[in-house]
Design a protein around this motif. Sequence first.
Motif, PDB file in Angstrom:
ATOM      1  N   VAL A   1       0.404  -3.808  -9.066  1.00  4.54           N
ATOM      2  CA  VAL A   1      -0.229  -3.253  -7.868  1.00  4.54           C
ATOM      3  C   VAL A   1       0.176  -4.104  -6.673  1.00  4.54           C
ATOM      4  O   VAL A   1       0.163  -5.338  -6.758  1.00  4.54           O
ATOM      5  CB  VAL A   1      -1.763  -3.255  -7.976  1.00  4.54           C
ATOM      6  CG1 VAL A   1      -2.367  -2.310  -6.956  1.00  4.54           C
ATOM      7  CG2 VAL A   1      -2.227  -2.911  -9.374  1.00  4.54           C
TER       8      VAL A   1
ATOM      9  N   HIS B   1       2.987   1.240 -14.719  1.00  5.03           N
ATOM     10  CA  HIS B   1       2.169   1.734 -13.618  1.00  5.03           C
ATOM     11  C   HIS B   1       2.441   0.854 -12.401  1.00  5.03           C
ATOM     12  O   HIS B   1       2.033  -0.316 -12.373  1.00  5.03           O
ATOM     13  CB  HIS B   1       0.692   1.690 -13.998  1.00  5.03           C
ATOM     14  CG  HIS B   1       0.382   2.431 -15.264  1.00  5.03           C
ATOM     15  ND1 HIS B   1      -0.080   3.735 -15.286  1.00  5.03           N
ATOM     16  CD2 HIS B   1       0.473   2.049 -16.571  1.00  5.03           C
ATOM     17  CE1 HIS B   1      -0.263   4.123 -16.530  1.00  5.03           C
ATOM     18  NE2 HIS B   1       0.068   3.129 -17.336  1.00  5.03           N
TER      19      HIS B   1
ATOM     20  N   VAL C   1      -2.613   0.772  -4.401  1.00  2.00           N
ATOM     21  CA  VAL C   1      -3.866   0.988  -5.131  1.00  2.00           C
ATOM     22  C   VAL C   1      -4.053   2.457  -5.491  1.00  2.00           C
ATOM     23  O   VAL C   1      -4.376   2.800  -6.636  1.00  2.00           O
ATOM     24  CB  VAL C   1      -5.057   0.465  -4.304  1.00  2.00           C
ATOM     25  CG1 VAL C   1      -6.380   0.928  -4.913  1.00  2.00           C
ATOM     26  CG2 VAL C   1      -5.013  -1.053  -4.227  1.00  2.00           C
ATOM     27  N   ASP C   2      -3.836   3.362  -4.544  1.00  2.00           N
ATOM     28  CA  ASP C   2      -4.039   4.786  -4.804  1.00  2.00           C
ATOM     29  C   ASP C   2      -3.135   5.287  -5.922  1.00  2.00           C
ATOM     30  O   ASP C   2      -3.562   6.042  -6.804  1.00  2.00           O
ATOM     31  CB  ASP C   2      -3.785   5.607  -3.535  1.00  2.00           C
ATOM     32  CG  ASP C   2      -4.877   5.420  -2.489  1.00  2.00           C
ATOM     33  OD1 ASP C   2      -5.982   4.972  -2.853  1.00  2.00           O
ATOM     34  OD2 ASP C   2      -4.614   5.707  -1.314  1.00  2.00           O
TER      35      ASP C   2
ATOM     36  N   VAL D   1      -1.684   3.580  -8.390  1.00  2.18           N
ATOM     37  CA  VAL D   1      -2.008   3.008  -9.690  1.00  2.18           C
ATOM     38  C   VAL D   1      -3.331   3.571 -10.217  1.00  2.18           C
ATOM     39  O   VAL D   1      -3.483   3.814 -11.421  1.00  2.18           O
ATOM     40  CB  VAL D   1      -2.035   1.472  -9.622  1.00  2.18           C
ATOM     41  CG1 VAL D   1      -2.562   0.868 -10.915  1.00  2.18           C
ATOM     42  CG2 VAL D   1      -0.626   0.942  -9.345  1.00  2.18           C
ATOM     43  N   VAL D   2      -4.289   3.809  -9.328  1.00  3.84           N
ATOM     44  CA  VAL D   2      -5.540   4.442  -9.753  1.00  3.84           C
ATOM     45  C   VAL D   2      -5.258   5.803 -10.369  1.00  3.84           C
ATOM     46  O   VAL D   2      -5.783   6.152 -11.437  1.00  3.84           O
ATOM     47  CB  VAL D   2      -6.518   4.573  -8.571  1.00  3.84           C
ATOM     48  CG1 VAL D   2      -7.661   5.525  -8.914  1.00  3.84           C
ATOM     49  CG2 VAL D   2      -7.079   3.212  -8.191  1.00  3.84           C
TER      50      VAL D   2
ATOM     51  N   SER E   1      -1.309  -8.922  -7.330  1.00  6.68           N
ATOM     52  CA  SER E   1      -1.500  -7.761  -8.193  1.00  6.68           C
ATOM     53  C   SER E   1      -2.798  -7.885  -8.973  1.00  6.68           C
ATOM     54  O   SER E   1      -3.563  -6.916  -9.090  1.00  6.68           O
ATOM     55  CB  SER E   1      -0.316  -7.614  -9.151  1.00  6.68           C
ATOM     56  OG  SER E   1      -0.473  -6.498  -9.998  1.00  6.68           O
TER      57      SER E   1
ATOM     58  N   LEU F   1      -5.942  -5.417  -8.639  1.00  7.62           N
ATOM     59  CA  LEU F   1      -6.323  -4.713  -9.863  1.00  7.62           C
ATOM     60  C   LEU F   1      -7.815  -4.829 -10.131  1.00  7.62           C
ATOM     61  O   LEU F   1      -8.504  -3.825 -10.359  1.00  7.62           O
ATOM     62  CB  LEU F   1      -5.516  -5.261 -11.043  1.00  7.62           C
ATOM     63  CG  LEU F   1      -5.838  -4.699 -12.422  1.00  7.62           C
ATOM     64  CD1 LEU F   1      -5.616  -3.202 -12.475  1.00  7.62           C
ATOM     65  CD2 LEU F   1      -4.998  -5.388 -13.486  1.00  7.62           C
TER      66      LEU F   1
ATOM     67  N   GLU G   1      -9.985  -3.707  -6.569  1.00 12.38           N
ATOM     68  CA  GLU G   1      -9.946  -2.357  -6.003  1.00 12.38           C
ATOM     69  C   GLU G   1      -9.670  -1.272  -7.045  1.00 12.38           C
ATOM     70  O   GLU G   1     -10.344  -0.247  -7.076  1.00 12.38           O
ATOM     71  CB  GLU G   1      -8.899  -2.290  -4.885  1.00 12.38           C
ATOM     72  CG  GLU G   1      -9.200  -3.241  -3.724  1.00 12.38           C
ATOM     73  CD  GLU G   1      -8.335  -2.985  -2.509  1.00 12.38           C
ATOM     74  OE1 GLU G   1      -8.017  -1.803  -2.244  1.00 12.38           O
ATOM     75  OE2 GLU G   1      -7.985  -3.963  -1.835  1.00 12.38           O
ATOM     76  N   VAL G   2      -8.689  -1.481  -7.923  1.00 14.10           N
ATOM     77  CA  VAL G   2      -8.362  -0.461  -8.916  1.00 14.10           C
ATOM     78  C   VAL G   2      -9.482  -0.312  -9.934  1.00 14.10           C
ATOM     79  O   VAL G   2      -9.969   0.793 -10.198  1.00 14.10           O
ATOM     80  CB  VAL G   2      -7.035  -0.793  -9.626  1.00 14.10           C
ATOM     81  CG1 VAL G   2      -6.775   0.192 -10.762  1.00 14.10           C
ATOM     82  CG2 VAL G   2      -5.865  -0.772  -8.632  1.00 14.10           C
TER      83      VAL G   2
ATOM     84  N   ARG H   1     -12.748   1.532  -8.880  1.00  8.44           N
ATOM     85  CA  ARG H   1     -12.558   2.967  -8.645  1.00  8.44           C
ATOM     86  C   ARG H   1     -12.424   3.745  -9.947  1.00  8.44           C
ATOM     87  O   ARG H   1     -12.662   4.951  -9.990  1.00  8.44           O
ATOM     88  CB  ARG H   1     -11.338   3.184  -7.744  1.00  8.44           C
ATOM     89  CG  ARG H   1     -11.620   2.810  -6.296  1.00  8.44           C
ATOM     90  CD  ARG H   1     -10.406   2.903  -5.416  1.00  8.44           C
ATOM     91  NE  ARG H   1      -9.793   4.240  -5.436  1.00  8.44           N
ATOM     92  CZ  ARG H   1      -8.731   4.560  -4.705  1.00  8.44           C
ATOM     93  NH1 ARG H   1      -8.208   3.667  -3.875  1.00  8.44           N
ATOM     94  NH2 ARG H   1      -8.216   5.775  -4.788  1.00  8.44           N
TER      95      ARG H   1
END
Length: 329
Positions: free
Chosen positions: A230, A274, A278-279, A281-282, A314, A318, A321-322, A325
Motif C-alpha cells: 500500500v 495487492h 488505499v482505495d 487495496v481495499v 505500507s 495497512l 486505513e485498509v 475499512r
Amino acid sequence: MPELAFFTRVLDDVTASERYRLAIEQIKWAESLGFDSAWVAQHHFHRDEGGLPSPLVLLAAAAAQTSRIRLGTGIITLGLENAVRTAEDAAVLDAISGERLELGFGSGGTPGSFPAFGLEFEDRHRAFDDNFQTLRSALRGERFGATDNLLYPAAPTLAERLWFATFTPPLAERAGREGLGLQLSRSQPRTAENPEATLADLQHPIIDAYEAALPAGARRRVSVARSVFVADDGEAARALAERRYREAPLARFVLGDQVDTLERDDLLRKLDVHVGDVDTVVASLGADSVLDRATQLSFQVHSVDPEHPLILRSLELLIGEVAPRLGWR
C-alpha cells in the motif's frame, strides 16, 4: 475478527547484516502500529529467496527489542533440522520472549538445498514426519526414547502454538486431525487443467479439509498470507511492482515468458499481489473471499520488495486505513 500479522522475507537489497537489522526495525515498527505477530521464513543458501537460514536466531534478537508482539516462523523446513536441537532452541527463545513464540513448519523448501544436508528432496516427507514427532513429544515434556532426558527449559504451552504449511487438502486434513494451525501461502501454483483458477478457488478446499478433520473442541487456527504493498501514490506503487516483476526470477518461474507480454493489471493479478493506494487495496482484498475464513491475516510486502521506508509506510497504511475499512480493527 482476525488477528493481523506482518511477514518479512528479509529481502532488502543490502548486506546480510543490514538485512537483519532492517528486518528487526520492521518488526519493531509493526509492534508499535499494533500488529499482533511478526513472522520470518527460513531459506538456505540463496540470498534472493530470503537469505535467512536461522530464523530462531533472528527472532531472539527481535525478542530482545520488543515486548508484546508474538514472533513466528513461517516456515522452518524441519526435515533439514535436528529435532532435539530445534526444540531446545525454541524452548529457550520462548522463555526469553515471555512465551511469545509461534512455530510454523513445513516439509518443502528448495529442492537443491536438500543434498547439502544429506537428504534427497523425495525423502522430505519422511524426514519431516520423524522430526516432527520427536519435536512435539519433547515440547510436551515426554522423555527422549528410553532415556531419562527431558527438554530443558520446559515449554509445555509451546506445543499448542504449532503450525503446518501446505498447498494441498490431504496435508491440511492431517494438520486438522493433529490440532495444528494451518498456514496458507500468499500464492500457489495453478494446475495445467485450470490455469485461470483464483487463489480462493485453490484455498477454499484446503480450509474445508482442515476444518472437517479438526477434533471436537480443538481450536481452529487458519493463517492466510497475502502480498500487499500500500502506498500514498498508487500509480507509482504499481509501476514499481511491474518493474520488479518483469525482472524477477520468481515471476518468470511462475508465469514463464508471459512476464514479458502481460499487461500490468494481468501480471499483478496472476501473481496474486495487492498493490496500489488505499482505495485500490481495499477493493482488491475485499474481493478475496478466503480472507473471511482466516483467524489470522499475514501480510508481506514481498515480492514487490520496495525500499525500507516504503515498507514501513505500507504497514502504517495497512493497519491504519485498509484494515479498519475492511472491518479488521
